[in-house]
Design a protein around this motif. Structure first.
Motif, PDB file in Angstrom:
ATOM      1  N   ALA A 156      16.607  20.755  21.475  1.00 40.65           N
ATOM      2  CA  ALA A 156      15.794  20.762  22.700  1.00 40.65           C
ATOM      3  C   ALA A 156      16.087  19.571  23.619  1.00 40.65           C
ATOM      4  O   ALA A 156      16.289  19.757  24.826  1.00 40.65           O
ATOM      5  N   PRO A 157      16.133  18.324  23.108  1.00 42.82           N
ATOM      6  CA  PRO A 157      16.463  17.212  24.001  1.00 42.82           C
ATOM      7  C   PRO A 157      17.872  17.313  24.586  1.00 42.82           C
ATOM      8  O   PRO A 157      18.093  16.918  25.733  1.00 42.82           O
ATOM      9  N   LEU A 158      18.810  17.845  23.804  1.00 43.20           N
ATOM     10  CA  LEU A 158      20.165  18.012  24.317  1.00 43.20           C
ATOM     11  C   LEU A 158      20.201  19.038  25.441  1.00 43.20           C
ATOM     12  O   LEU A 158      20.873  18.845  26.462  1.00 43.20           O
ATOM     13  N   ILE A 193      10.974  24.418  28.355  1.00 45.37           N
ATOM     14  CA  ILE A 193      11.527  24.288  27.008  1.00 45.37           C
ATOM     15  C   ILE A 193      10.418  24.329  25.965  1.00 45.37           C
ATOM     16  O   ILE A 193      10.512  25.032  24.946  1.00 45.37           O
ATOM     17  N   ILE A 194       9.335  23.602  26.198  1.00 43.81           N
ATOM     18  CA  ILE A 194       8.247  23.557  25.221  1.00 43.81           C
ATOM     19  C   ILE A 194       7.511  24.897  25.140  1.00 43.81           C
ATOM     20  O   ILE A 194       7.099  25.329  24.057  1.00 43.81           O
ATOM     21  N   THR A 195       7.360  25.575  26.270  1.00 41.98           N
ATOM     22  CA  THR A 195       6.712  26.887  26.248  1.00 41.98           C
ATOM     23  C   THR A 195       7.532  27.889  25.445  1.00 41.98           C
ATOM     24  O   THR A 195       6.988  28.678  24.658  1.00 41.98           O
ATOM     25  N   ILE A 224       7.396  27.012  17.200  1.00 41.11           N
ATOM     26  CA  ILE A 224       8.000  25.730  16.843  1.00 41.11           C
ATOM     27  C   ILE A 224       7.269  24.600  17.564  1.00 41.11           C
ATOM     28  O   ILE A 224       7.281  24.543  18.798  1.00 41.11           O
ATOM     29  N   PRO A 225       6.622  23.690  16.833  1.00 42.17           N
ATOM     30  CA  PRO A 225       5.985  22.536  17.474  1.00 42.17           C
ATOM     31  C   PRO A 225       7.040  21.543  17.933  1.00 42.17           C
ATOM     32  O   PRO A 225       7.944  21.182  17.189  1.00 42.17           O
ATOM     33  N   ALA A 226       6.952  21.108  19.177  1.00 42.60           N
ATOM     34  CA  ALA A 226       7.941  20.175  19.726  1.00 42.60           C
ATOM     35  C   ALA A 226       7.271  19.277  20.746  1.00 42.60           C
ATOM     36  O   ALA A 226       6.156  19.537  21.196  1.00 42.60           O
TER      37      ALA A 226
END
Length: 429
Positions: free
Chosen positions: A136-138, A276-278, A285-287
């Protein structure tokens, strides 16, 4: 009769949700409050409403994952209280250091510690979650790079956000029924810009509710003591309480992650991070929203700075072993550039288009500006390869030492949470 242990668990869950609401409201509604589009009370109302919507819909998937899938056993009530204690404790530690912790990562770390201690950790689920934390950060970073290199300069040349000191609207009391009206000097374009900022803020609140509701109540739901619906109401109620109280101070400083960003950059970063978080929340997936947003901030500034060279020039320099330009995230707040008739660039320092979020919130930006205006560019956007590296890297967007401290605590707090949880469940409970 309600047990004292359940009451303690609910109180700890409320404490976690309260802190989440206090920090998330500032990140979501900082640009809207800073530019006087919305007041703090309206921001709290909208944050609570959209966090509830996110928690009640997409957030249910995350509650299921954290409450019943990471470990192959049902939580006991005592275990739930311990897990929430570690999550709340991590928030307290991060607040003492002035660094926003990843609540999702810390909560998952505590649950993983329980699973390792009892030999019930679902390794497949855990592998998927950790993989998402890496990917996700990438993804956020590279989306930021593309935006900064190919899109942001053109948007920045056409749109800037400022502040109308008394807001966009007032009340016309000349008739029998008071009605809202645009203040003198405000335009339809200002309204369109204000609506855009509010939509993005509400989207961020939806994302915060989707990802963070589980952090406050998943262990209690997993224990079977409360249902997912009741847990969602408890979590969002606590987040709303934080939004109406401690978030007022957070909104004054607008959060550590975006105070130095221009409003336009903050909107783009918020859209990327929230999306991305949605998506991850919908997959259960918790992020961390803060991690994704910070990665996008760095990528956006790096992409903006990379406009000093073409891809062909960069590849040639790499093959020949020559040093390229110093690509810094400071390009987002760097001095503006202007093309002259010959196509060369003038690197004289000029203010960036529009104030930053932090300037608006602290009142340092010039008052009396429109909330959004078009046509602010003084010339065409220079082509890639024609901008001067010195103009693109004149300032740093973020303090490298502070960034290092943030990343260190992002890794440290879930690690401490996991180790502490493991020790308690392996040797105490």
């Amino acid at each position: 009769m309600v047990s004292a242990l359940l009451v303690a668990g609910v109180l700890v869950a409320v404490f976690v949700g309260y802190n989440i609401g206090g920090s998330s409201t500032g990140v979501a509604f900082g640009p809207a409050v800073g530019s006087r589009i919305a007041g703090k009370t309206l921001a709290a109302v909208l944050f609570t409403a959209f966090a509830l919507l996110g928690g009640w819909t997409v957030g249910q998937e995350v509650i299921t994952t954290m409450g019943s899938e990471i470990v192959a056993e049902e939580f006991t009530l005592a275990a739930s209280v311990v897990l929430l204690f570690f999550t709340g404790g991590s928030l307290l530690i991060s607040n003492l250091f002035g660094v926003p912790a990843s609540t999702s990562m810390t909560a998952v770390g505590a649950i993983a510690g329980l699973g390792v201690a009892n030999g019930t950790l679902n390794q497949g689920i855990m592998f998927g979650i950790v993989s998402a934390w890496i990917v996700a950060p990438l993804v956020a970073f590279w989306i930021g790079v593309l935006l900064g290199r190919y899109i942001y300069p053109y948007l920045d040349a056409r749109v800037s956000f400022g502040r109308i000191e008394d807001g966009l609207f007032d009340v016309d009391r000349s008739g029998a029924i008071p009605r809202p009206r645009l203040r003198e000097g405000a335009t339809g374009r200002d309204v369109a810009g204000a609506v855009l900022v509010l939509i993005v803020a509400c989207y961020n609140a939806f994302s915060a509710g989707a990802s963070n509701t589980a952090n406050a109540v998943a262990p209690l739901v997993g224990s079977g003591e409360i249902g997912a619906g009741v847990g969602t109401l408890i979590a969002v109620g606590a987040m709303g309480l934080g939004a109406f109280t401690i978030a007022r101070r957070t909104l004054d400083t607008v959060g550590d992650g975006i105070t130095d960003l221009p409003i336009l950059a903050a909107i783009l970063v918020s859209l990327v991070g929230a999306t991305i978080i949605t998506v991850l929340s919908n997959l259960g997936i918790p992020a961390s929203l803060a991690v994704s947003m910070t990665s996008c901030i760095i990528g956006l500034g790096w992409g903006r700075a990379s406009r000093a060279v073409t891809l062909a020039d960069a590849a040639g320099a790499a093959i020949e072993g020559e040093g390229g330009p110093d690509l810094s995230a400071g390009a987002l707040t760097a001095a503006g550039t202007q093309a002259d008739g010959s196509g060369a660039t003038d690197t004289a320092a000029e203010p960036a288009h529009g104030p930053t979020v932090g300037e608006l919130a602290t009142g340092e930006a010039p008052a009396g500006q429109s909330a959004a205006s078009a046509g602010t560019s003084t010339g065409p956007v220079p082509k890639i390869g024609e901008e001067e590296p010195e103009a693109l890297t004149s300032e740093d967007l973020f303090d490298r030492a502070a960034t290092g401290r943030i990343v260190t605590l992002w890794l440290l707090t879930p690690t401490i949470s996991a180790i502490g949880s493991y020790l308690v469940f392996a040797f105490v409970l």
